[in-house]
Scaffold this active site. Structure first.
Site, PDB file in Angstrom:
ATOM      1  N   ALA A  66       2.302  -4.176  -5.180  1.00  0.00           N
ATOM      2  CA  ALA A  66       3.727  -4.407  -5.420  1.00  0.00           C
ATOM      3  C   ALA A  66       4.081  -5.733  -4.759  1.00  0.00           C
ATOM      4  O   ALA A  66       3.392  -6.187  -3.838  1.00  0.00           O
ATOM      5  CB  ALA A  66       4.546  -3.271  -4.833  1.00  0.00           C
ATOM      6  N   GLY A 111      -0.259  -1.194  -5.312  1.00  0.00           N
ATOM      7  CA  GLY A 111       0.233  -0.895  -6.660  1.00  0.00           C
ATOM      8  C   GLY A 111      -0.771  -1.230  -7.751  1.00  0.00           C
ATOM      9  O   GLY A 111      -0.716  -0.660  -8.848  1.00  0.00           O
ATOM     10  N   GLU A 114      -3.018   1.684  -7.842  1.00  0.00           N
ATOM     11  CA  GLU A 114      -2.223   2.778  -8.427  1.00  0.00           C
ATOM     12  C   GLU A 114      -2.072   2.598  -9.937  1.00  0.00           C
ATOM     13  O   GLU A 114      -2.119   3.568 -10.698  1.00  0.00           O
ATOM     14  CB  GLU A 114      -0.852   2.826  -7.734  1.00  0.00           C
ATOM     15  CG  GLU A 114      -0.957   3.286  -6.287  1.00  0.00           C
ATOM     16  CD  GLU A 114       0.330   3.054  -5.488  1.00  0.00           C
ATOM     17  OE1 GLU A 114       0.813   1.905  -5.466  1.00  0.00           O
ATOM     18  OE2 GLU A 114       0.838   4.018  -4.901  1.00  0.00           O
ATOM     19  N   GLU A 134      -1.395  -0.077   2.194  1.00  0.00           N
ATOM     20  CA  GLU A 134       0.041  -0.035   2.498  1.00  0.00           C
ATOM     21  C   GLU A 134       0.359   0.217   3.971  1.00  0.00           C
ATOM     22  O   GLU A 134       1.368  -0.286   4.487  1.00  0.00           O
ATOM     23  CB  GLU A 134       0.740   1.032   1.644  1.00  0.00           C
ATOM     24  CG  GLU A 134       0.981   0.625   0.201  1.00  0.00           C
ATOM     25  CD  GLU A 134      -0.183   0.942  -0.726  1.00  0.00           C
ATOM     26  OE1 GLU A 134      -1.303   1.206  -0.229  1.00  0.00           O
ATOM     27  OE2 GLU A 134       0.032   0.919  -1.942  1.00  0.00           O
TER      28      GLU A 134
HETATM   29  N1  COA Z   1       3.058  -9.463  -3.133  1.00  0.00           N
HETATM   30  C1  COA Z   1       3.577 -10.700  -3.205  1.00  0.00           C
HETATM   31  N2  COA Z   1       2.839 -11.820  -3.190  1.00  0.00           N
HETATM   32  C2  COA Z   1       1.492 -11.655  -3.127  1.00  0.00           C
HETATM   33  C3  COA Z   1       0.897 -10.406  -3.036  1.00  0.00           C
HETATM   34  C4  COA Z   1       1.737  -9.271  -3.065  1.00  0.00           C
HETATM   35  N3  COA Z   1       1.246  -8.020  -3.038  1.00  0.00           N
HETATM   36  N4  COA Z   1      -0.440 -10.579  -2.950  1.00  0.00           N
HETATM   37  C5  COA Z   1      -0.653 -11.908  -2.979  1.00  0.00           C
HETATM   38  N5  COA Z   1       0.513 -12.553  -3.077  1.00  0.00           N
HETATM   39  C6  COA Z   1       0.740 -14.005  -3.143  1.00  0.00           C
HETATM   40  C7  COA Z   1       0.595 -14.655  -1.783  1.00  0.00           C
HETATM   41  O1  COA Z   1       1.790 -14.529  -1.038  1.00  0.00           O
HETATM   42  C8  COA Z   1       0.307 -16.080  -2.181  1.00  0.00           C
HETATM   43  O2  COA Z   1       1.504 -16.680  -2.606  1.00  0.00           O
HETATM   44  P1  COA Z   1       1.877 -18.180  -2.100  1.00  0.00           P
HETATM   45  O3  COA Z   1       0.752 -19.037  -2.635  1.00  0.00           O
HETATM   46  O4  COA Z   1       3.200 -18.460  -2.754  1.00  0.00           O
HETATM   47  O5  COA Z   1       1.896 -18.129  -0.615  1.00  0.00           O
HETATM   48  C9  COA Z   1      -0.564 -15.911  -3.435  1.00  0.00           C
HETATM   49  O6  COA Z   1      -0.266 -14.602  -3.940  1.00  0.00           O
HETATM   50  C10 COA Z   1      -2.052 -15.972  -3.159  1.00  0.00           C
HETATM   51  O7  COA Z   1      -2.359 -15.022  -2.165  1.00  0.00           O
HETATM   52  P2  COA Z   1      -3.111 -15.391  -0.791  1.00  0.00           P
HETATM   53  O8  COA Z   1      -2.781 -14.324   0.209  1.00  0.00           O
HETATM   54  O9  COA Z   1      -2.828 -16.806  -0.394  1.00  0.00           O
HETATM   55  O10 COA Z   1      -4.630 -15.265  -1.261  1.00  0.00           O
HETATM   56  P3  COA Z   1      -5.882 -14.893  -0.349  1.00  0.00           P
HETATM   57  O11 COA Z   1      -7.085 -15.185  -1.181  1.00  0.00           O
HETATM   58  O12 COA Z   1      -5.789 -15.556   0.981  1.00  0.00           O
HETATM   59  O13 COA Z   1      -5.784 -13.317  -0.116  1.00  0.00           O
HETATM   60  C11 COA Z   1      -5.377 -11.009  -0.729  1.00  0.00           C
HETATM   61  C12 COA Z   1      -5.866 -12.406  -1.185  1.00  0.00           C
HETATM   62  C13 COA Z   1      -5.329 -10.108  -1.951  1.00  0.00           C
HETATM   63  C14 COA Z   1      -6.379 -10.424   0.292  1.00  0.00           C
HETATM   64  C15 COA Z   1      -3.987 -11.151  -0.068  1.00  0.00           C
HETATM   65  O14 COA Z   1      -3.139 -11.875  -0.963  1.00  0.00           O
HETATM   66  C16 COA Z   1      -3.316  -9.852   0.240  1.00  0.00           C
HETATM   67  O15 COA Z   1      -3.670  -9.189   1.210  1.00  0.00           O
HETATM   68  N6  COA Z   1      -2.297  -9.451  -0.572  1.00  0.00           N
HETATM   69  C17 COA Z   1      -1.488  -8.292  -0.313  1.00  0.00           C
HETATM   70  C18 COA Z   1      -2.268  -7.019  -0.629  1.00  0.00           C
HETATM   71  C19 COA Z   1      -1.420  -5.816  -0.325  1.00  0.00           C
HETATM   72  O16 COA Z   1      -1.118  -5.511   0.813  1.00  0.00           O
HETATM   73  N7  COA Z   1      -1.057  -5.065  -1.392  1.00  0.00           N
HETATM   74  C20 COA Z   1      -0.271  -3.889  -1.265  1.00  0.00           C
HETATM   75  C21 COA Z   1       1.183  -4.200  -1.424  1.00  0.00           C
HETATM   76  S1  COA Z   1       2.167  -2.730  -1.353  1.00  0.00           S
END
Ligand code: COA
Length: 260
Positions: A66, A111, A114, A134
């Site tokens: 999400a 999400g 999910e 989460e």
């Molecule tokens: N919601 C909003 N933005 C997200 C996102 C999310 N769930 N997951 C990634 N993004 C965005 C990042 O903020 C970043 O945006 P920006 O370039 O404007 O700063 C872009 O996507 C790229 O992500 P980034 O974190 O820089 O890539 P990474 O390769 O360093 O890491 C992940 C990849 C997937 C490990 C990391 O993005 C992450 O942990 N995301 C969240 C996962 C999560 O907790 N999901 C459950 C949500 S309820």
């Protein structure tokens, strides 16, 4: 219908729904959730669509969760409403009478995991990563993760994934039953489409009732589930497709199902 956050196209009875926010790793904001609902309405309604693939744009992510920027601003009432809205869309996917396959092409977190679990079948690229992280954000899953993960992989494994926030690779997801199959990333869409085409070659009434029997049976005691199964079995015996399927077998030819 034009979508802002999805790409939707139909080719020879297969709809491909691609979550399309690659710069945010396809994170599901409220608009995308609403568009997924509209896309599923099209899949259900359009007579030229027999099944759907759901995947993510780009090579890095299926859906990385999400949209955390949106979640960060929510209070208890809108948080609960957001969970209910997402759950309703994912339940719509799960109960779609046409087969829906998730082609998991990268991160499927929160999400995203999910969303994949709401699909009938999950095929993962060997590069995919799945998890429910989460708790790291101070929340629990809200789009069905605490419920569907248990049903798919069992309570012990579900609690391990949920409580540790561990992100697992495709091979481990396959080992525990979270995904049905792992394929080389380059073959993912082709493989998922082949499986979908294998299913949509069958009679759509039987496919739809099979999905419904499995879904409804999941929540029923065995006796009630068996009763439901018998009633669908009987119902399908009234269809031209049953006649055609059996005649085709007896005549040693391919069946031509018509959905009647
Ligand atoms: N919601 C909003 N933005 C997200 C996102 C999310 N769930 N997951 C990634 N993004 C965005 C990042 O903020 C970043 O945006 P920006 O370039 O404007 O700063 C872009 O996507 C790229 O992500 P980034 O974190 O820089 O890539 P990474 O390769 O360093 O890491 C992940 C990849 C997937 C490990 C990391 O993005 C992450 O942990 N995301 C969240 C996962 C999560 O907790 N999901 C459950 C949500 S309820």
């Amino acid at each position: 219908m034009p979508f802002e956050n999805l790409a939707f196209d139909v080719h020879d009875r297969v709809a491909t729904v691609r979550v399309n926010r690659p710069d945010k790793l396809n994170a599901l904001n409220d608009e995308t959730i609403a568009e997924l609902d509209q896309a599923m309405a099209l899949v259900e309604r359009r007579e030229d669509v027999a099944g759907a693939l759901i995947t993510g744009a780009g090579t890095r992510a299926f859906v990385a969760g999400a949209d955390i920027a949106e979640l960060s601003r929510q209070g208890p009432t809108d948080g609960q409403a957001r969970a209910r809205a997402g759950q309703a869309v994912f339940s719509r996917i799960e109960s779609c009478p046409k087969p829906v396959i998730a082609a998991v092409n990268g991160f499927a977190l929160g999400g995203g995991c999910e969303l994949a679990m709401a699909c009938h079948i999950r095929i993962a690229a060997d590069t995919a990563k799945l998890g429910q992280p989460e708790l790291k954000l101070g929340i629990t899953p809200g789009y069905g993760g605490t419920q569907r993960l248990v049903r798919l992989v069992g309570k012990g494994r579900a609690l391990q994934l949920l409580l540790t926030c561990e992100v697992i690779d495709a091979a481990e997801a396959h080992r525990i039953g979270l995904v049905n199959k792992v394929v080389p990333a380059a073959d993912l869409l082709g493989d998922a489409e082949r499986m979908l085409r294998q299913i949509i070659a069958f009679g759509p009434l039987a496919v739809g009732l099979c999905i419904e029997a499995v879904n409804r049976g999941d929540d029923l005691p065995l006796d009630a589930g068996l009763e439901l199964e018998a009633s669908y079995f009987g119902l399908l015996s009234a269809t031209a497709d049953m006649h055609e399927g059996m005649q085709a077998f007896l005549e040693k030819r391919a069946a031509r199902f018509t959905g009647r």
